[in-house]
Write a protein that holds these residues in place. Structure first.
Motif, PDB file in Angstrom:
ATOM      1  N   TYR A  89      38.941  29.560 -34.835  1.00 54.18           N
ATOM      2  CA  TYR A  89      40.280  30.129 -34.711  1.00 54.18           C
ATOM      3  C   TYR A  89      41.275  29.382 -35.603  1.00 54.18           C
ATOM      4  N   ALA A  90      41.231  28.063 -35.578  1.00 53.35           N
ATOM      5  CA  ALA A  90      42.132  27.250 -36.399  1.00 53.35           C
ATOM      6  C   ALA A  90      41.910  27.491 -37.890  1.00 53.35           C
ATOM      7  N   ALA A  91      40.660  27.759 -38.263  1.00 56.71           N
ATOM      8  CA  ALA A  91      40.315  27.995 -39.670  1.00 56.71           C
ATOM      9  C   ALA A  91      40.515  29.450 -40.084  1.00 56.71           C
ATOM     10  N   GLN A  92      40.913  30.276 -39.142  1.00 51.11           N
ATOM     11  CA  GLN A  92      41.055  31.716 -39.370  1.00 51.11           C
ATOM     12  C   GLN A  92      39.745  32.333 -39.856  1.00 51.11           C
ATOM     13  N   ALA A  93      38.647  31.827 -39.264  1.00 49.66           N
ATOM     14  CA  ALA A  93      37.316  32.324 -39.610  1.00 49.66           C
ATOM     15  C   ALA A  93      37.095  33.699 -38.987  1.00 49.66           C
ATOM     16  N   ARG A  94      36.313  34.500 -39.656  1.00 48.70           N
ATOM     17  CA  ARG A  94      35.985  35.825 -39.139  1.00 48.70           C
ATOM     18  C   ARG A  94      34.661  35.829 -38.397  1.00 48.70           C
ATOM     19  N   TYR A  95      33.815  34.818 -38.667  1.00 46.08           N
ATOM     20  CA  TYR A  95      32.468  34.793 -38.098  1.00 46.08           C
ATOM     21  C   TYR A  95      32.079  33.393 -37.639  1.00 46.08           C
ATOM     22  N   ILE A  96      31.257  33.348 -36.603  1.00 43.16           N
ATOM     23  CA  ILE A  96      30.491  32.164 -36.238  1.00 43.16           C
ATOM     24  C   ILE A  96      29.036  32.612 -36.331  1.00 43.16           C
ATOM     25  N   ILE A  97      28.270  31.927 -37.161  1.00 46.78           N
ATOM     26  CA  ILE A  97      26.861  32.277 -37.366  1.00 46.78           C
ATOM     27  C   ILE A  97      26.023  31.273 -36.577  1.00 46.78           C
ATOM     28  N   THR A  98      25.230  31.778 -35.636  1.00 43.17           N
ATOM     29  CA  THR A  98      24.500  30.895 -34.734  1.00 43.17           C
ATOM     30  C   THR A  98      23.344  31.622 -34.073  1.00 43.17           C
ATOM     31  N   ASN A  99      22.448  30.867 -33.513  1.00 39.58           N
ATOM     32  CA  ASN A  99      21.404  31.404 -32.638  1.00 39.58           C
ATOM     33  C   ASN A  99      21.640  30.975 -31.193  1.00 39.58           C
ATOM     34  N   ARG A 144      33.799  37.362 -34.795  1.00 49.24           N
ATOM     35  CA  ARG A 144      32.454  37.901 -34.579  1.00 49.24           C
ATOM     36  C   ARG A 144      31.475  36.753 -34.446  1.00 49.24           C
ATOM     37  N   THR A 145      30.531  36.877 -33.524  1.00 47.15           N
ATOM     38  CA  THR A 145      29.448  35.903 -33.387  1.00 47.15           C
ATOM     39  C   THR A 145      28.151  36.631 -33.714  1.00 47.15           C
ATOM     40  N   LEU A 146      27.473  36.162 -34.735  1.00 45.69           N
ATOM     41  CA  LEU A 146      26.282  36.836 -35.233  1.00 45.69           C
ATOM     42  C   LEU A 146      25.138  35.858 -35.424  1.00 45.69           C
ATOM     43  N   ARG A 147      23.936  36.386 -35.245  1.00 47.90           N
ATOM     44  CA  ARG A 147      22.741  35.628 -35.620  1.00 47.90           C
ATOM     45  C   ARG A 147      22.666  35.620 -37.153  1.00 47.90           C
ATOM     46  N   PRO A 148      22.005  34.610 -37.740  1.00 50.30           N
ATOM     47  CA  PRO A 148      21.899  34.567 -39.197  1.00 50.30           C
ATOM     48  C   PRO A 148      21.340  35.863 -39.795  1.00 50.30           C
ATOM     49  N   SER A 149      20.329  36.440 -39.156  1.00 53.76           N
ATOM     50  CA  SER A 149      19.736  37.682 -39.689  1.00 53.76           C
ATOM     51  C   SER A 149      20.737  38.832 -39.662  1.00 53.76           C
ATOM     52  N   GLN A 150      21.587  38.895 -38.627  1.00 51.52           N
ATOM     53  CA  GLN A 150      22.610  39.935 -38.553  1.00 51.52           C
ATOM     54  C   GLN A 150      23.657  39.749 -39.653  1.00 51.52           C
ATOM     55  N   PHE A 151      24.017  38.504 -39.899  1.00 50.87           N
ATOM     56  CA  PHE A 151      25.009  38.215 -40.926  1.00 50.87           C
ATOM     57  C   PHE A 151      24.478  38.588 -42.311  1.00 50.87           C
ATOM     58  N   LEU A 152      23.221  38.270 -42.569  1.00 50.65           N
ATOM     59  CA  LEU A 152      22.625  38.638 -43.855  1.00 50.65           C
ATOM     60  C   LEU A 152      22.583  40.144 -44.050  1.00 50.65           C
ATOM     61  N   LYS A 153      22.285  40.890 -42.978  1.00 54.35           N
ATOM     62  CA  LYS A 153      22.300  42.340 -43.062  1.00 54.35           C
ATOM     63  C   LYS A 153      23.710  42.846 -43.356  1.00 54.35           C
ATOM     64  N   LEU A 154      24.694  42.252 -42.721  1.00 53.61           N
ATOM     65  CA  LEU A 154      26.093  42.613 -42.949  1.00 53.61           C
ATOM     66  C   LEU A 154      26.466  42.422 -44.414  1.00 53.61           C
ATOM     67  N   LEU A 155      25.922  41.382 -45.030  1.00 48.01           N
ATOM     68  CA  LEU A 155      26.184  41.100 -46.438  1.00 48.01           C
ATOM     69  C   LEU A 155      25.232  41.844 -47.376  1.00 48.01           C
ATOM     70  N   HIS A 156      24.329  42.629 -46.802  1.00 49.51           N
ATOM     71  CA  HIS A 156      23.336  43.418 -47.557  1.00 49.51           C
ATOM     72  C   HIS A 156      22.350  42.539 -48.305  1.00 49.51           C
ATOM     73  N   PHE A 157      21.952  41.409 -47.684  1.00 51.28           N
ATOM     74  CA  PHE A 157      20.956  40.537 -48.287  1.00 51.28           C
ATOM     75  C   PHE A 157      19.567  40.736 -47.705  1.00 51.28           C
TER      76      PHE A 157
END
Length: 73
Positions: free
Chosen positions: A35-45, A59-72
């Motif tokens: 929140y302090a960093a104005q981050a949009r995501y926390i990537i975690t398992n 947003r809280t996403l698993r690494p695999s979900q984040f990669l899909k979001l970025l189309h990787f």
């Protein structure tokens, strides 16, 4: 040395507020810093963090979900 390089390229964020949302109290710091960093995501398992997807607009996403979001994947 690699440690000095790491610290010289790091941005240090100090939380500006306290939250009490996670059942594992030690995980609250991740939302405080994001929140302090104005981050949009926390990537975690970590399930204690993942169950609060969307809290404070973060947003809280698993690494695999984040990669899909970025189309990787």
């Amino acid at each position: 040395n690699k440690i000095n390089l790491f610290f010289s390229k790091s941005i240090w964020i100090k939380p500006t507020m306290k939250v009490e949302i996670c059942s594992d109290k030690s995980d609250n710091i991740y939302f405080e810093v994001a929140y302090a960093a104005q981050a949009r995501y926390i990537i975690t398992n970590d399930r204690h963090i993942l169950e609060h997807d969307g809290y404070m607009g973060i947003r809280t996403l698993r690494p695999s979900q984040f990669l899909k979001l970025l189309h990787f994947s």
